[in-house]
Each structure stands twice: as structure tokens, then as C-alpha cells.
Design a protein around this motif. Sequence first.
Motif, mmCIF file in Angstrom:
data_model
loop_
_atom_site.group_PDB
_atom_site.id
_atom_site.type_symbol
_atom_site.label_atom_id
_atom_site.label_comp_id
_atom_site.label_asym_id
_atom_site.label_seq_id
_atom_site.Cartn_x
_atom_site.Cartn_y
_atom_site.Cartn_z
ATOM 1 N N ALA A 152 35.642 4.597 4.369
ATOM 2 C CA ALA A 152 36.484 5.223 5.390
ATOM 3 C C ALA A 152 37.851 5.503 4.786
ATOM 4 C CB ALA A 152 36.633 4.287 6.588
ATOM 5 N N HIS A 153 38.590 6.401 5.445
ATOM 6 C CA HIS A 153 39.960 6.649 5.004
ATOM 7 C C HIS A 153 40.889 5.602 5.595
ATOM 8 C CE1 HIS A 153 38.661 10.413 3.414
ATOM 9 N NE2 HIS A 153 38.442 10.963 4.588
ATOM 10 N N GLN A 154 42.006 5.405 4.901
ATOM 11 C CA GLN A 154 43.077 4.631 5.519
ATOM 12 C C GLN A 154 43.928 5.596 6.329
ATOM 13 O OE1 GLN A 154 44.568 2.506 1.925
ATOM 14 N NE2 GLN A 154 44.852 0.873 3.410
ATOM 15 N N VAL A 155 44.221 5.211 7.538
ATOM 16 C CA VAL A 155 44.951 6.071 8.457
ATOM 17 C C VAL A 155 46.453 5.924 8.212
ATOM 18 C CG1 VAL A 155 45.416 6.528 10.896
ATOM 19 C CG2 VAL A 155 43.107 5.902 10.155
ATOM 20 N N PHE A 156 47.124 7.075 8.240
ATOM 21 C CA PHE A 156 48.575 7.066 8.035
ATOM 22 C C PHE A 156 49.278 6.772 9.359
ATOM 23 C CE2 PHE A 156 52.398 10.111 7.621
ATOM 24 C CZ PHE A 156 53.243 9.063 7.251
ATOM 25 N N HIS A 157 50.033 5.670 9.362
ATOM 26 C CA HIS A 157 50.859 5.333 10.523
ATOM 27 C C HIS A 157 52.312 5.570 10.139
ATOM 28 C CE1 HIS A 157 47.828 3.357 13.186
ATOM 29 N NE2 HIS A 157 47.158 3.372 12.045
ATOM 30 N N ASN A 188 43.473 16.179 -5.402
ATOM 31 C CA ASN A 188 42.468 15.847 -4.385
ATOM 32 C C ASN A 188 42.377 14.369 -4.031
ATOM 33 O OD1 ASN A 188 41.532 18.265 -3.465
ATOM 34 N ND2 ASN A 188 40.029 18.478 -5.122
ATOM 35 N N TRP A 189 43.365 13.594 -4.418
ATOM 36 C CA TRP A 189 43.376 12.182 -4.023
ATOM 37 C C TRP A 189 43.420 12.073 -2.503
ATOM 38 C CZ3 TRP A 189 47.286 9.728 -1.185
ATOM 39 C CH2 TRP A 189 47.150 8.327 -1.050
ATOM 40 N N LYS A 190 42.679 11.120 -1.976
ATOM 41 C CA LYS A 190 42.728 10.854 -0.536
ATOM 42 C C LYS A 190 42.961 9.370 -0.326
ATOM 43 C CE LYS A 190 40.076 14.553 1.537
ATOM 44 N NZ LYS A 190 38.808 15.143 1.106
ATOM 45 N N PRO A 196 54.753 14.012 -5.885
ATOM 46 C CA PRO A 196 55.500 13.384 -4.787
ATOM 47 C C PRO A 196 55.179 14.008 -3.421
ATOM 48 C CG PRO A 196 56.932 14.851 -6.045
ATOM 49 C CD PRO A 196 55.599 14.857 -6.732
ATOM 50 N N ASP A 197 54.409 15.107 -3.450
ATOM 51 C CA ASP A 197 54.212 15.872 -2.229
ATOM 52 C C ASP A 197 52.858 15.570 -1.583
ATOM 53 O OD1 ASP A 197 55.339 17.535 -0.472
ATOM 54 O OD2 ASP A 197 54.700 19.397 -1.452
ATOM 55 N N ILE A 198 52.633 14.334 -1.152
ATOM 56 C CA ILE A 198 51.346 14.049 -0.510
ATOM 57 C C ILE A 198 51.464 14.316 0.980
ATOM 58 C CG2 ILE A 198 50.219 12.507 -2.142
ATOM 59 C CD1 ILE A 198 51.565 10.180 -0.844
ATOM 60 N N LEU A 199 50.365 14.839 1.546
ATOM 61 C CA LEU A 199 50.430 15.405 2.895
ATOM 62 C C LEU A 199 49.504 14.694 3.876
ATOM 63 C CD1 LEU A 199 49.954 19.051 1.669
ATOM 64 C CD2 LEU A 199 52.135 18.033 2.389
ATOM 65 N N PRO A 200 49.959 14.581 5.109
ATOM 66 C CA PRO A 200 49.034 14.087 6.135
ATOM 67 C C PRO A 200 48.037 15.180 6.493
ATOM 68 C CG PRO A 200 51.204 14.519 7.085
ATOM 69 C CD PRO A 200 51.309 14.820 5.621
ATOM 70 N N PRO A 260 44.705 10.986 10.157
ATOM 71 C CA PRO A 260 43.557 10.183 9.723
ATOM 72 C C PRO A 260 43.512 9.947 8.223
ATOM 73 C CG PRO A 260 42.846 12.218 10.819
ATOM 74 C CD PRO A 260 44.326 12.200 10.864
ATOM 75 N N VAL A 261 44.241 10.771 7.431
ATOM 76 C CA VAL A 261 44.192 10.580 5.977
ATOM 77 C C VAL A 261 45.411 11.245 5.320
ATOM 78 C CG1 VAL A 261 42.704 12.615 5.713
ATOM 79 C CG2 VAL A 261 42.709 10.902 3.922
ATOM 80 N N LEU A 262 45.850 10.669 4.215
ATOM 81 C CA LEU A 262 46.868 11.320 3.381
ATOM 82 C C LEU A 262 46.142 11.985 2.214
ATOM 83 C CD1 LEU A 262 49.962 8.980 2.920
ATOM 84 C CD2 LEU A 262 49.732 11.004 4.372
ATOM 85 N N PHE A 263 46.717 13.092 1.717
ATOM 86 C CA PHE A 263 45.980 13.932 0.791
ATOM 87 C C PHE A 263 46.916 14.513 -0.262
ATOM 88 C CE2 PHE A 263 44.784 18.483 0.199
ATOM 89 C CZ PHE A 263 43.638 18.282 -0.546
ATOM 90 N N CYS A 264 46.441 14.571 -1.506
ATOM 91 C CA CYS A 264 47.217 15.206 -2.572
ATOM 92 C C CYS A 264 46.540 16.521 -2.950
ATOM 93 C CB CYS A 264 47.291 14.296 -3.795
ATOM 94 S SG CYS A 264 47.932 15.137 -5.266
#
Length: 739
Positions: free
Chosen positions: A437-442, A427-429, A469-473, A419-423
Motif C-alpha cells: 500500500a502507499h503511505q498517505v500524505f498528511h 517515478n518514486w512513490k 526536491p519537487d515531489i508532488l501529492p 493518498p500518495v506522494l510522487f516524484c
Amino acid sequence: MPLSPDSPLFSPPPEGSTPCLVQVAVHTPVHSGVGGLLSYTCATPLLPGTLVRVPLGTRELLGVVWEQAEQAEALAPEQLKPVRSVLQGLPPLSASWRRLVGFAAQYYQRSLGEIALTALPPALKDMTAEQLAKRLAPPKPKKLSKKAQAALAAEQATPTAHAEASGAVTTECIALSAEQQSVCVQMDQHPGPFLLYGATGSGKTEVYLQRVQQALEADPQAQALVMVPEINLTPQLLSRFTARFAPLFGPQAVVSMHSGMTNPQRLKNWLAGHSGQARVLLGTRMAVFASLPGLKVIVVDEEHDPSYKQQEGARYSARDLALWRGRAEGAQVILGSATPSLESWHASEPESSGGPGRYLRLHMPSRIGAAELPRVRLVDMRQQPKRTVFSPPLLAAITERVQRGEQALVLLNRRGFAPVLFCADCNWKSDCPHCSAHQVFHKGDRTLRCHHCGFTQRVPHACPECGNPDILPLGKGTEQLEEELARLLRNVQRPDGEPARVGRIDADTTRLKGALEQQLEQVHSGEIDVLVGTQMVAKGHDFRRITLVAAVQPDGALFSSDFRAPERLFCLLMQAAGRAGRDGSYVAAQGSRPEMWVQTHEPEHAVFQALRSHDYPRFAGQQLRERQDAGMPPFAFQALVRADAKTQETAQAFLRAASEAAQQGQLPHLDAVFLFPPIPMAMQRVADVERAQMLIEATDRRALLRFLHAWQPWLHWLRSQPAHKGLVRWLVDVDPQSL
Ligand code: ADP
Ligand code: ZN
Ligand code: ZN
């Protein structure tokens, strides 16, 4: 292309004699304030219900001739424009159809013309006259080859040939279960409406088929309207109805109507209903407005489903209109569900137990063919390590099913990968820049997509804020679940030695036409062992080999601010459970038992406890008591006024002004309605528009409607004031289904 007046189907009105006045319903934007009927002249009187083309400004529009309004316009005939052309060839729309439209317009606070014209197939509005002529011309008898003639003769000789040839099960001599029989007898003895409260797989559809067949056989003009909540449920039901009725009433007897059809198809089927040629019309909510001159039976399957409420334009409830239409036209109405809406449950509470007794409640508790309802197993996720997606016992249960050659369904109401990517550094989302709303990661196409406004971007390689570079679902969607299950089951084999196959069905996999049918077929044929899906696959489908259903993360719905959220969740889970173990003899032959698994952090919650005992009545009773204490529907009636604007302040200012206008204008029944203060909507911003809403509540439905009716002109007037220039739109939602 506009209809051309010089086509043979559009005769210009004859000249000479004094022109008559006609009132015509046309679709004008509701917020322009032109809400009612427009007056035109015509050389000859026109029957109400006749379709005409009329001038409006610089345009020419399709309109429906209406009965003379009581306070007819003061304009003299010479000030009015004449009707351009009359649409010949189509019988006028009936008085009962016009009454339905009139009622809907009044009840849902829309213009008559809007409802009337949106109820007609769009193709009527803008197809050429030649195309329409072709539609209306009787089909030319085709020259058949000798072989085809022989085949046809053989088919006519054996009434069930159609069904057999198409591979469908012939159910000609089906023996009704005792429960089905008893229900049918009561339906013979009562006018209805009925609430058919039957467990999933109890044979409700068979009851619909019987009732429709009886009505169609009793009267050669009779027609039936069968409604389903979603398009994806129409193909299966359509084939069941066609298999049953095409042999009896001809191959054209059953037609469908839904938004997935092309305009020419929809016109064709609409005409089939209007002309009486179609005996059964099967469709989604829009079908409630179909012109069916011989209407005798209306079925609303899965009547609790929120999809019956239109959420754009005229916000009508097709279920409620079906009840009204049935009463007005003397057609028997059957609402069916395993988990009725609390409104219908309450309405069917017998008078003998202090209820309103407005519908007759009929109960079918048992599944057909000795199939048992699935045993519900709750997994307490508080006892599992954090971030567990599939608890070990659930995974073991799925594995076991696959190894026995059975199928499992894993339900998660969230599509996409996450449902969201996160740093984690800054704390970037992945918020949508246009919505709250969040942008959903496809993952499949490496995009970030907003499910509210559609805004799509490539996935960034690094955090756009800090460059990490390490952003997480964060969190799980169906895409991830599918991937994870495939990994977890990679060493599991089916009885035939093949590796377990995991498939997924959701709005993303079924975007292309025909994709859903094809994917469902893969489930039916056994190509897929474990199906991951959203609510799209949880309802209605008659899967034969699924014996286990699992809801992996259903808790989100428990924290919703909407008072209907528990009801929704309970329905969804009951429906989902209903996909397991539908074929009793298959389950018995497998030596298996159907199961419904629920992973939750709140196993004590009333929703899950009621689910465990399959005890809808207890759940409904308890929910209804809460609603009664809190003065909420169905013990009170609600409407929402919503305002959209560039800023939240502008939206709320409009609502506040509307509220003040109601007080100052001394609107009728003001003392019987309660106006709540405006608040931001739960989804506050969509596509750069701020949304606010104001709830209006009353214990008396008529008072609420009269109040709203008197309020409308004020809202239109306010809208035109310079102070509210920033307003994008406002709308009224009567009996809102979500708050
Ligand atoms: P529901 O609509 O209540 O979920 P269905 O009408 O789809 O249930 O029935 C479940 C299954 O049982 C279907 O496969 C249907 O063909 C079958 N069925 C229904 N009624 C009978 C009956 N009287 N005898 C045998 N099979 C039946
Ligand atoms: Zn960052
Ligand atoms: Zn968005």
C-alpha cells in the motif's frame, strides 16, 4: 491484578464429600487445539452458567461452568484439578445465553471458551475481588440536600421533566404517521422477524421506540437490545432513547455498550443488563452477546452495514446472530434499513412472489413531515477539464446554499491530504515498506502514514531516490478537500455576513475522546457551513439543516474485485443522500430543495442510475439476478480460509496442503463444496506479513458447515507440521463480507 481466592466473593469449595465433575469453558488460544471444555472437580455441584476461577498450567483463569458434554472426559476425578474458587454474587449465565454462545462457536468455527469469554466484559477477568464487591453492592442512598429533595420530588411528579430539563424534545404525545402506524399494527400481528425497509428520515427510529416502549410496558421484566453499526451513532440514539425512557422507567433504564467505553463502564452496563436492571441495552455488534434475561425485542438498525461483521478473532455477524437469538429466545427481531443488505432483501421476498418469505418486509417510503428525498444530480466528469475536483456547477450550488444559510456535506472516503506522494523524475512513490500500500500524505503534521500498519515517517524534503526536491501529492484526501474548499469559498458570505466556514470530520480529526461529539455539535449549531467528511458522517446522523450532499470522487469502488462493491457504494450514496433535507419544514421555509450531487466518469453505471431514481428495489433486483446467475450469495454460501506467512509461497502452500488434506481425508460433504485455488489477498502484504486466501463455496449451508467442522482438525494438524513452520496464522471466515 488477579482475583484473590480469599475474598468473600470467592468461596473455596467446601472439603469432604466426593468431588463432582464440572466442565468449564475457558479462553484458550484457538490454534492451540484445545477447543472445547476442560474438566475440573468441585466439592459441590455447580449450576451451568456459574463463573469460576480455574487453574490452567501456571495460570488461573476465569471460566464459565457448562453443561456436561455428551462424551465426558475419560479422566478419573483424582486426575483432575479442583476449581479454585466460585464467583458468588452473580446469578449464573442463562441457558439461552449459553446456547447462543454454543451456536456462535459452532457456526463460526471457534472454540466455545473463546466466544464465551470474549462475550464477557474484560474487567470481570482481571479486576480485584474488592472492586467487584463494590460493583455488586447496592448503591448507598445518598444524603440529599433539601433543595435536591425538592427537585427530585418535582421531577417524579412530572414524568417528562427529565427530557425537558436536558433540552431534549419531548415526544410523549407524538402522533405516528400513517405508514408508521400500519407498520406497528403488522408488528403486533406477526411474530417477525421484520425487515423495516424505510426511506432515510421516514421515522424508523420512532418505530423502534414505539415497539420497545410497548414491550417494556407490557412486562416489568422485559428488556430490549438495540444495535447500531458504529460507535459514532450511539450518542445520538442513546440520547433519543434516554429522553424517551428515563422518565418512564427510571434514569438507569437505558445503558450502552461499545468498544469506546472504559472497562469499568462496560462492566457496569453489562451488570445492569445481566441483573435485569437495565431495560434497554444500546450497543454495537458486541452487544449481541450481552446477558439479557428478559430479552423481548431486538432492533438491528442499518442492518446492511458491514460493521456488524466482526473482522478479528471470532468473525461473527452480529446481525445474523441477532436473528438466531431472537428466534431462540422468542424475542421479536426488527432489522431496519433504507438500503437493506441483499441477503435480507432476498430473505424478505414474499413467498407469493416466489421468494423464501423468511422475514416480513414492511415498507415506509415517505419521509416524515412532507420532507422530500433529495433530487440526485450526476455530473459527467468526462466533460470537465482533467484534475477538476469541484465542477463549476457543484461549486455554484454549494455557494448558493451557504449564502442562504443552509449547510452542505461533501463526502470523500479517503482521509489524509493525498493518498500518495510522487516524484515525476524517477517515478518514486511513497510506498509503505511493510505493506502493499502507499503511505498517505498528511499535511497537517507533515507525515507519511500507512493506514494499514500505522508506519509513520516525516515527509522527506526531496525524493529519497533521486534527490528531486519537487515531489508532488497525487490524488485527493479529505484534508486537501477541506483546504481547497476553504480557498474556493473564501469570498462567500453567509446571510449574517460572516465568511463561509468549512469543517472536516474523519478518523484523523476525531482521534481524541469527545472530539466527534464536539465536531458534530458544531454542525448542529450551525458553526460550520460546509462539512467535509468520510463515510463516518454519511450515515445515521439526523442533521437538520443540511440541504446538499455531494460525493466528489465515488468511482473508485466501481473497479473493486469484490462482488459486493456496487452494493456497498449504492448503500453509502443512498445513506449520504439521506443526510440532505431531513427537516421538511426547514427546507420549505428556506424555499429550498434538497439535492445529492455525484461527480462521476461513469454516469451510465447502474449504481448511479438507480440512485437517481431512489430505486433500491430495482437495483437490488438486478444485483440479485446477477448473483443468482453467477451462483453467489445469497444463493450460495461461502467461507474463506486465510493463511498469513512471511512469504506468499508459504501461505499458499499451507492452503494447497489444506485443500489436498480435504480431498484425501474424504471429508464429509466434500462433493457438495467447491474449493477454489489459493490466491493472494487483494491487500497482499500488511505489516510484513504475506496473506493468501482460499474460497470455499457450497449451495447447501449445512453441508458447508459440516465440512468446515470436519476440516478443522486437519488444519490444526497441518499447522503443526514442520513443512508449514513458516506459517504465522490461519483462520476461517464463515460468510465473509469482503473478498
Ligand atoms: P429514520 O430513522 O427513518 O432516519 P427518524 O426516526 O430519525 O427517521 O425520523 C426522522 C425525523 O422525524 C426525526 O427528527 C424524528 O424525530 C421525526 N419523526 C419521526 N416520526 C415522527 C412522527 N410520527 N411525527 C413527527 N416527527 C417524527
Ligand atoms: Zn525521484
Ligand atoms: Zn504499512
